[in-house]
Design a protein around this motif. Structure first.
Motif, PDB file in Angstrom:
ATOM      1  N   ALA A  21      -2.301   4.523  -7.586  1.00 45.40           N
ATOM      2  CA  ALA A  21      -3.660   4.606  -7.058  1.00 45.40           C
ATOM      3  C   ALA A  21      -4.612   3.707  -7.837  1.00 45.40           C
ATOM      4  O   ALA A  21      -5.497   3.063  -7.266  1.00 45.40           O
ATOM      5  CB  ALA A  21      -4.140   6.058  -7.093  1.00 45.40           C
ATOM      6  N   TRP A  35      -4.802   9.510  -5.023  1.00 42.77           N
ATOM      7  CA  TRP A  35      -4.910   8.561  -3.917  1.00 42.77           C
ATOM      8  C   TRP A  35      -6.222   8.728  -3.153  1.00 42.77           C
ATOM      9  O   TRP A  35      -6.844   7.758  -2.739  1.00 42.77           O
ATOM     10  CB  TRP A  35      -3.723   8.720  -2.963  1.00 42.77           C
ATOM     11  CG  TRP A  35      -3.710   7.630  -1.917  1.00 42.77           C
ATOM     12  CD1 TRP A  35      -4.043   7.743  -0.619  1.00 42.77           C
ATOM     13  CD2 TRP A  35      -3.351   6.262  -2.120  1.00 42.77           C
ATOM     14  NE1 TRP A  35      -3.929   6.544   0.026  1.00 42.77           N
ATOM     15  CE2 TRP A  35      -3.491   5.604  -0.877  1.00 42.77           C
ATOM     16  CE3 TRP A  35      -2.915   5.530  -3.236  1.00 42.77           C
ATOM     17  CZ2 TRP A  35      -3.209   4.257  -0.725  1.00 42.77           C
ATOM     18  CZ3 TRP A  35      -2.635   4.190  -3.064  1.00 42.77           C
ATOM     19  CH2 TRP A  35      -2.788   3.550  -1.830  1.00 42.77           C
ATOM     20  N   ARG A  36      -6.677   9.988  -2.997  1.00 38.15           N
ATOM     21  CA  ARG A  36      -7.959  10.229  -2.332  1.00 38.15           C
ATOM     22  C   ARG A  36      -9.093   9.601  -3.124  1.00 38.15           C
ATOM     23  O   ARG A  36     -10.000   8.977  -2.558  1.00 38.15           O
ATOM     24  CB  ARG A  36      -8.172  11.738  -2.183  1.00 38.15           C
ATOM     25  CG  ARG A  36      -9.485  12.118  -1.510  1.00 38.15           C
ATOM     26  CD  ARG A  36      -9.620  13.627  -1.419  1.00 38.15           C
ATOM     27  NE  ARG A  36      -9.508  14.250  -2.738  1.00 38.15           N
ATOM     28  CZ  ARG A  36     -10.522  14.305  -3.613  1.00 38.15           C
ATOM     29  NH1 ARG A  36     -11.691  13.756  -3.318  1.00 38.15           N
ATOM     30  NH2 ARG A  36     -10.346  14.894  -4.785  1.00 38.15           N
ATOM     31  N   ALA A  91      -1.647  13.265  -4.409  1.00 39.15           N
ATOM     32  CA  ALA A  91      -2.598  13.096  -3.310  1.00 39.15           C
ATOM     33  C   ALA A  91      -4.030  13.026  -3.798  1.00 39.15           C
ATOM     34  O   ALA A  91      -4.853  12.292  -3.247  1.00 39.15           O
ATOM     35  CB  ALA A  91      -2.426  14.250  -2.308  1.00 39.15           C
ATOM     36  N   LEU A 149       2.398   1.758  -3.513  1.00 37.51           N
ATOM     37  CA  LEU A 149       1.417   2.232  -4.488  1.00 37.51           C
ATOM     38  C   LEU A 149       1.079   3.710  -4.255  1.00 37.51           C
ATOM     39  O   LEU A 149       0.859   4.468  -5.212  1.00 37.51           O
ATOM     40  CB  LEU A 149       0.145   1.383  -4.404  1.00 37.51           C
ATOM     41  CG  LEU A 149       0.294  -0.096  -4.820  1.00 37.51           C
ATOM     42  CD1 LEU A 149      -1.026  -0.821  -4.664  1.00 37.51           C
ATOM     43  CD2 LEU A 149       0.791  -0.207  -6.261  1.00 37.51           C
ATOM     44  N   ARG A 150       1.039   4.131  -3.018  1.00 37.10           N
ATOM     45  CA  ARG A 150       0.715   5.539  -2.736  1.00 37.10           C
ATOM     46  C   ARG A 150       1.813   6.459  -3.256  1.00 37.10           C
ATOM     47  O   ARG A 150       1.531   7.558  -3.747  1.00 37.10           O
ATOM     48  CB  ARG A 150       0.519   5.722  -1.239  1.00 37.10           C
ATOM     49  CG  ARG A 150       0.069   7.117  -0.847  1.00 37.10           C
ATOM     50  CD  ARG A 150      -0.355   7.177   0.589  1.00 37.10           C
ATOM     51  NE  ARG A 150      -0.918   8.487   0.913  1.00 37.10           N
ATOM     52  CZ  ARG A 150      -1.518   8.784   2.057  1.00 37.10           C
ATOM     53  NH1 ARG A 150      -1.610   7.842   3.010  1.00 37.10           N
ATOM     54  NH2 ARG A 150      -2.001   9.983   2.274  1.00 37.10           N
ATOM     55  N   ARG A 151       3.057   6.011  -3.193  1.00 35.08           N
ATOM     56  CA  ARG A 151       4.172   6.834  -3.685  1.00 35.08           C
ATOM     57  C   ARG A 151       4.244   6.842  -5.207  1.00 35.08           C
ATOM     58  O   ARG A 151       4.951   7.665  -5.791  1.00 35.08           O
ATOM     59  CB  ARG A 151       5.496   6.328  -3.104  1.00 35.08           C
ATOM     60  CG  ARG A 151       5.632   6.518  -1.602  1.00 35.08           C
ATOM     61  CD  ARG A 151       7.069   6.322  -1.158  1.00 35.08           C
ATOM     62  NE  ARG A 151       7.558   4.990  -1.504  1.00 35.08           N
ATOM     63  CZ  ARG A 151       7.507   3.938  -0.716  1.00 35.08           C
ATOM     64  NH1 ARG A 151       6.967   4.058   0.497  1.00 35.08           N
ATOM     65  NH2 ARG A 151       7.995   2.771  -1.086  1.00 35.08           N
ATOM     66  N   ARG A 204       0.839  -1.211   0.000  1.00 38.87           N
ATOM     67  CA  ARG A 204       0.000   0.000   0.000  1.00 38.87           C
ATOM     68  C   ARG A 204       0.866   1.249   0.000  1.00 38.87           C
ATOM     69  O   ARG A 204       0.577   2.228  -0.711  1.00 38.87           O
ATOM     70  CB  ARG A 204      -0.903  -0.030   1.234  1.00 38.87           C
ATOM     71  CG  ARG A 204      -1.904   1.121   1.327  1.00 38.87           C
ATOM     72  CD  ARG A 204      -2.814   0.892   2.528  1.00 38.87           C
ATOM     73  NE  ARG A 204      -3.836   1.905   2.627  1.00 38.87           N
ATOM     74  CZ  ARG A 204      -3.699   3.074   3.253  1.00 38.87           C
ATOM     75  NH1 ARG A 204      -2.547   3.358   3.831  1.00 38.87           N
ATOM     76  NH2 ARG A 204      -4.696   3.940   3.294  1.00 38.87           N
ATOM     77  N   SER A 205       1.940   1.247   0.777  1.00 39.69           N
ATOM     78  CA  SER A 205       2.825   2.414   0.830  1.00 39.69           C
ATOM     79  C   SER A 205       3.511   2.644  -0.514  1.00 39.69           C
ATOM     80  O   SER A 205       3.636   3.788  -0.981  1.00 39.69           O
ATOM     81  CB  SER A 205       3.862   2.208   1.940  1.00 39.69           C
ATOM     82  OG  SER A 205       4.759   3.289   1.982  1.00 39.69           O
ATOM     83  N   TYR A 236      -4.150   0.188  -6.887  1.00 43.25           N
ATOM     84  CA  TYR A 236      -4.792  -0.018  -5.589  1.00 43.25           C
ATOM     85  C   TYR A 236      -6.267  -0.386  -5.770  1.00 43.25           C
ATOM     86  O   TYR A 236      -6.808  -1.245  -5.070  1.00 43.25           O
ATOM     87  CB  TYR A 236      -4.632   1.245  -4.757  1.00 43.25           C
ATOM     88  CG  TYR A 236      -5.033   1.102  -3.307  1.00 43.25           C
ATOM     89  CD1 TYR A 236      -4.459   0.138  -2.488  1.00 43.25           C
ATOM     90  CD2 TYR A 236      -5.979   1.953  -2.754  1.00 43.25           C
ATOM     91  CE1 TYR A 236      -4.813   0.019  -1.157  1.00 43.25           C
ATOM     92  CE2 TYR A 236      -6.352   1.846  -1.426  1.00 43.25           C
ATOM     93  CZ  TYR A 236      -5.762   0.876  -0.635  1.00 43.25           C
ATOM     94  OH  TYR A 236      -6.131   0.765   0.687  1.00 43.25           O
ATOM     95  N   ALA A 270      -8.797   7.027  -5.160  1.00 39.04           N
ATOM     96  CA  ALA A 270      -8.642   5.572  -5.076  1.00 39.04           C
ATOM     97  C   ALA A 270      -9.242   5.020  -3.784  1.00 39.04           C
ATOM     98  O   ALA A 270      -9.895   3.968  -3.782  1.00 39.04           O
ATOM     99  CB  ALA A 270      -7.169   5.185  -5.186  1.00 39.04           C
ATOM    100  N   VAL A 271      -9.037   5.745  -2.690  1.00 40.13           N
ATOM    101  CA  VAL A 271      -9.577   5.294  -1.406  1.00 40.13           C
ATOM    102  C   VAL A 271     -11.104   5.275  -1.451  1.00 40.13           C
ATOM    103  O   VAL A 271     -11.756   4.341  -0.964  1.00 40.13           O
ATOM    104  CB  VAL A 271      -9.061   6.179  -0.262  1.00 40.13           C
ATOM    105  CG1 VAL A 271      -9.776   5.857   1.042  1.00 40.13           C
ATOM    106  CG2 VAL A 271      -7.549   5.995  -0.088  1.00 40.13           C
TER     107      VAL A 271
END
Length: 684
Positions: free
Chosen positions: A595, A652-653, A649, A587-589, A584-585, A598, A655-656
């Motif tokens: 994302a 990623w937001r 960011a 993929l976030r980078r 997860r870390s 993810y 994707a979540v």
């Protein structure tokens, strides 16, 4: 859902179920467990075809399982009161303790099969429900649960070599590789690596765990104990001798002495049997351990005219098909609370101590508190104490003491079926010293065995009396008929490391040590002392000194085994959690591309993984989340545009949010392993 997936899951569950069935005797448990797997899968697939939801299917299967336990419990009666049936609640809540207090392997009865059937049904239900998606973790986990339960139930004896574990791991790996993985050449390299890791883990665990004295969960369960007041059959020897031709029972098996009851407690007036009994195979060990050299005996008894509650056995019972039978763990005496009935038939497996003469010559006797029960002589008359002291005066070892007592009891005394019954001190003095007009120097097997046991205890030898039957030669059909004339009694002496050894002061050579051993001992001993009359006995002689109490042995600590077994799954969960967190870390980078991956991981966990040829925007338009399209466009620009990763960011937001929406639509059973499923770790 392919037939291959279903067949694979049923196959690995069947392997685990067959292992679990090793905890029960015979093949009934195997057939019942395999049928439970097939029926559970059939109910799940029928429910899907009829359009039932997952919750309704689970409710139906579990309701049918409980209903089956209800009907099984309807035929189970209380072990202490045959007229009282056990309630369903009592049956279900006490199934595991009852199973763990039975013999190993346990009889395949309805009550004892309930915990195994319920476990197989629950495991099969979870595995069948999980096959709707692409997850194959539940069937493998279910097989592991059944295999672990089998190992605990049999104390590791179900798979001594570990071959079944290797087969189970290999079959699981093949299923994961062939069924749920893309078939590219490089992917097949995952299987050897995975098998090496699993086998390395199994080897490590096998190295850490002790090879001997394996942990047995039966030690954690206090077996049910029944208090029974059953009359001693010792006085019945006279009536059996009077009806010498009566057929008491028939026996098929090896020609060995058969026990009816072992009498260990003596109060100076009579011998008494134990009053507390439990299931055969109960964990509670006997107060004096079994001998180190044993043999096994399998017999079949058919009751004829034998009455009462005592059941004929050979040695210490270890397994029987008589469901309601209970046993005294210290003596091996077996009782049927409901009483014997003519025509009753039961099979019995027993263990017998078989020490050799050379070992007995140098054997010692115990001196700890456990032996005090077998040395107790309350109010012992001084005449008997002095007679025992003079009898063993020239003996050097406990074995020589026992032979000397056997010889002196036999000498100058005659068996008589008309002799008065009884085993009190007064009756034994009349039998040994010739005092009185009735029963002087004459007696039945009761007096011979009791006199030996009392003198042996006075000489410091732990002893007891056994009521049983002489070995009877079998007829042409292999069946021996035991009659009233075959009933007898004999004493036994306990020797350290060799267990209980029978002696025969009535005949001198029909039981106990061999004639050669007796002859060698008697040739060395001095002449036997004459029986002193009571008037010639000096003043009161104190009873033999009671053995000093040995320091109690600290019980083995079982917590380390439990802790070790509990750490294995905890470590696996922690490792999987750390690996998923690391992915997860990363993929976030990786920006927008990371994302989108993810989100693809979430689709994989939900069983909705798209085909490789479908573009990101097309996949996004198939989702119900509006943010998925925007995220897919960011991922496309980031993947094909030059320069550093785009989106950051904001991607990623999105994707979540998309991942949360996907997770809300998956069934509850997929959410159980959502954070620990290892399949996202395999995606590039």
């Amino acid at each position: 859902m392919s037939a291959l997936r279903v067949g694979w899951s049923v196959a690995i569950l069947a392997i685990g179920a067959v292992q679990l069935a090793r905890g029960w005797a015979g093949i009934v448990a195997v057939a019942v467990f395999l049928a439970a797997i097939v029926i559970t899968y059939g109910l799940v697939f029928t429910g899907r075809k009829l359009g039932f939801g997952a919750g309704y299917t689970v409710l139906i299967v579990l309701s049918l399982a409980v209903a089956g336990a209800y009907f099984a419990a309807g035929s189970v009666v209380s072990p202490t009161d045959p007229t009282e049936k056990l309630s369903v609640l009592d049956t279900l809540t006490g199934t595991v303790p009852r199973l763990l207090s039975m013999a190993r392997p346990a009889p395949a009865t309805a009550m004892l099969l309930i915990p195994g059937v319920l476990l197989v049904i629950v495991v099969s239900l979870v595995a069948a429900m999980s096959l709707r998606g692409r997850a194959l973790l539940a069937p493998a986990g279910g097989a592991a649960v059944l295999y672990t339960a089998a190992a605990l139930l049999t104390a590791g004896q179900a798979d001594r070599t570990g071959l079944v574990a290797v087969v189970l791991v290999a079959l699981t790996g093949l299923g994961w590789l062939i069924i749920d993985r893309p078939r590219t050449g490089r992917r097949y390299l995952v299987l050897p690596a995975m098998l090496l890791v699993v086998l390395a883990g199994l080897t490590t665990i096998a190295t850490i765990l002790p090879a001997a004295n394996a942990f047995d969960p039966r030690r954690l369960v206090k077996p049910p104990v029944t208090e029974l007041s059953v009359a001693s059959p010792l006085p019945k020897l006279t009536s059996w001798a009077a009806a010498s031709g009566a057929e008491l029972f028939r026996v098929r098996g090896p020609e060995v002495p058969l026990r009816l009851v072992t009498l260990s407690d003596y109060n100076g007036a009579s011998w008494r049997a134990a009053s507390l009994y439990g299931p055969i195979g109960a964990v509670a060990p006997p107060d004096l351990p079994d001998g180190g050299q044993t043999s096994s005996s399998d017999i079949e008894i058919t009751v004829e005219k034998l009455t009462g509650s005592w059941m004929p056995t050979a040695g210490r019972p270890s397994a029987t098909n008589a469901e309601a039978a209970v046993v005294d763990p210290d003596s091996g005496s077996m009782v049927l609370p409901a009483g014997l009935a003519e025509g009753m038939r039961y099979r019995l497996t027993s263990t017998l101590d078989t020490p050799d003469d050379e070992s007995l010559r140098a054997a010692t006797v115990p001196s700890g508190p456990a032996a005090r029960r077998y040395l107790s002589l309350p109010g012992l008359p001084s005449a008997l104490a002095e007679y025992a002291r003079r009898t063993v005066a020239n003996s050097r070892t406990p074995f020589e003491r026992a032979i000397a007592i056997e010889e002196v009891v036999r000498a100058d005394r005659r068996p008589s079926a008309d002799a008065p019954a009884g085993s009190s001190y007064t009756r034994l003095e009349s039998f040994l010293f010739g005092t009185g007009s009735v029963g002087a120097n004459a007696g039945t097997a009761e007096q011979f065995a009791s006199a030996f046991a009392v003198l042996a205890r006075a000489a410091g030898l732990p002893s007891r009396v056994v009521v049983g039957f002489r070995p009877v030669q079998a007829g042409p059909d292999g069946t021996a008929v035991v009659r009233g004339s075959d009933a007898t009694a004999w004493p036994e002496v306990y020797f350290d490391k060799w267990g209980w050894v029978a002696f025969d002061p009535m005949a001198g050579d029909a039981a106990g040590p061999s004639s050669a051993a007796r002859r060698d001992v008697l040739n060395r001993l001095a002449a036997m002392p004459p029986a002193p009359p009571p008037s010639a006995v000096p003043g009161a002689v104190p009873s033999p000194r009671q053995p000093t109490a040995a320091a109690p042995v600290a019980p083995k600590n079982e917590r380390s085994y439990l802790l070790l077994l509990g750490l294995v799954p905890v470590v696996m969960v922690l490792v999987l959690g750390m690996m998923r967190a690391g992915r997860r870390s990363r993929l976030r980078r990786a920006g927008a591309t990371g994302a989108w991956v993810y989100v693809l991981d979430a689709l994989l966990l939900a069983g909705r993984s798209p085909a490789r040829h479908v573009t990101a925007p097309d996949v996004a338009r198939g989702l119900a989340e509006p943010d998925a399209v925007r995220l897919a466009e960011l991922a496309d620009r980031a993947a094909f545009a030059p320069g550093p990763p785009l989106g950051g960011a904001d991607a990623w937001r999105l994707a979540v949010k998309v991942r949360s929406g996907v997770r809300r639509e998956v069934p509850w059973y997929r959410k159980l392993f959502w954070a620990l499923d290892p399949r996202p770790l395999w995606r590039r």
